[in-house]
Design a protein around this motif. Structure first.
Motif, mmCIF file in Angstrom:
data_model
loop_
_atom_site.group_PDB
_atom_site.id
_atom_site.type_symbol
_atom_site.label_atom_id
_atom_site.label_comp_id
_atom_site.label_asym_id
_atom_site.label_seq_id
_atom_site.Cartn_x
_atom_site.Cartn_y
_atom_site.Cartn_z
ATOM 1 N N TYR A 24 0.812 -1.217 0.000
ATOM 2 C CA TYR A 24 0.000 0.000 0.000
ATOM 3 C C TYR A 24 0.852 1.277 0.000
ATOM 4 O O TYR A 24 0.343 2.358 -0.254
ATOM 5 N N PHE A 25 2.135 1.178 0.325
ATOM 6 C CA PHE A 25 2.945 2.369 0.566
ATOM 7 C C PHE A 25 3.014 3.352 -0.596
ATOM 8 O O PHE A 25 2.863 4.555 -0.372
ATOM 9 N N PRO A 26 3.217 2.913 -1.831
ATOM 10 C CA PRO A 26 3.258 3.901 -2.919
ATOM 11 C C PRO A 26 1.959 4.709 -3.036
ATOM 12 O O PRO A 26 1.986 5.925 -3.215
ATOM 13 N N SER A 27 0.815 4.042 -2.901
ATOM 14 C CA SER A 27 -0.451 4.777 -3.019
ATOM 15 C C SER A 27 -0.701 5.652 -1.794
ATOM 16 O O SER A 27 -1.307 6.713 -1.917
ATOM 17 N N GLY A 33 0.439 12.658 0.429
ATOM 18 C CA GLY A 33 1.522 13.623 0.311
ATOM 19 C C GLY A 33 2.583 13.576 1.391
ATOM 20 O O GLY A 33 3.323 14.545 1.550
ATOM 21 N N ARG A 34 2.650 12.494 2.121
ATOM 22 C CA ARG A 34 3.675 12.338 3.162
ATOM 23 C C ARG A 34 4.396 11.023 2.943
ATOM 24 O O ARG A 34 3.774 10.025 2.585
ATOM 25 N N ASN A 70 -4.803 0.917 8.312
ATOM 26 C CA ASN A 70 -4.552 -0.426 8.825
ATOM 27 C C ASN A 70 -3.179 -0.937 8.375
ATOM 28 O O ASN A 70 -2.427 -1.524 9.169
ATOM 29 N N ALA A 71 -2.830 -0.705 7.119
ATOM 30 C CA ALA A 71 -1.529 -1.149 6.601
ATOM 31 C C ALA A 71 -0.381 -0.457 7.321
ATOM 32 O O ALA A 71 0.601 -1.099 7.695
ATOM 33 N N LEU A 72 -0.504 0.846 7.537
ATOM 34 C CA LEU A 72 0.550 1.583 8.233
ATOM 35 C C LEU A 72 0.730 1.093 9.666
ATOM 36 O O LEU A 72 1.853 0.879 10.127
ATOM 37 N N VAL A 73 -0.374 0.909 10.370
ATOM 38 C CA VAL A 73 -0.294 0.454 11.762
ATOM 39 C C VAL A 73 0.274 -0.960 11.822
ATOM 40 O O VAL A 73 1.169 -1.243 12.626
ATOM 41 N N ALA A 74 -0.211 -1.841 10.971
ATOM 42 C CA ALA A 74 0.265 -3.226 10.982
ATOM 43 C C ALA A 74 1.761 -3.298 10.696
ATOM 44 O O ALA A 74 2.505 -4.005 11.392
#
Length: 83
Positions: A24-27, A33-34, A70-74
């Protein structure tokens, strides 16, 4: 070129190479914008500790969608447990 792969030959396809939450990181970076590193710093600095509390906080305070939050926290929590 590898069968089923799109893009230029010999160029990495980040959507294919990233697995799990990191896919998910690229999107996330494009949409909000961070850089991901900044989101991880925010998560680590938060006084919240439970997964879904952090997800809800990212959604309400920072406008992230559920899947991105959710992806960032996980990913951040997984990194922290292996450090």
């Amino acid at each position: 070129m590898t069968a089923g792969r799109t893009g230029a030959p010999n160029m990495p396809n980040t959507a294919e190479s990233a697995k799990g939450p990191a896919s998910y990181f690229p999107s996330i970076e494009r949409a909000y914008g961070r850089p991901v590193a900044e989101w991880k710093e925010l998560i680590r600095a938060s006084p919240l500790t439970r997964h879904m509390e952090l997800v809800a906080w990212l959604k309400t305070e920072h406008g992230l969608g559920h899947g991105h939050a959710n992806a960032l926290v996980a990913h951040t929590r997984a990194e922290d447990t292996t450090m």
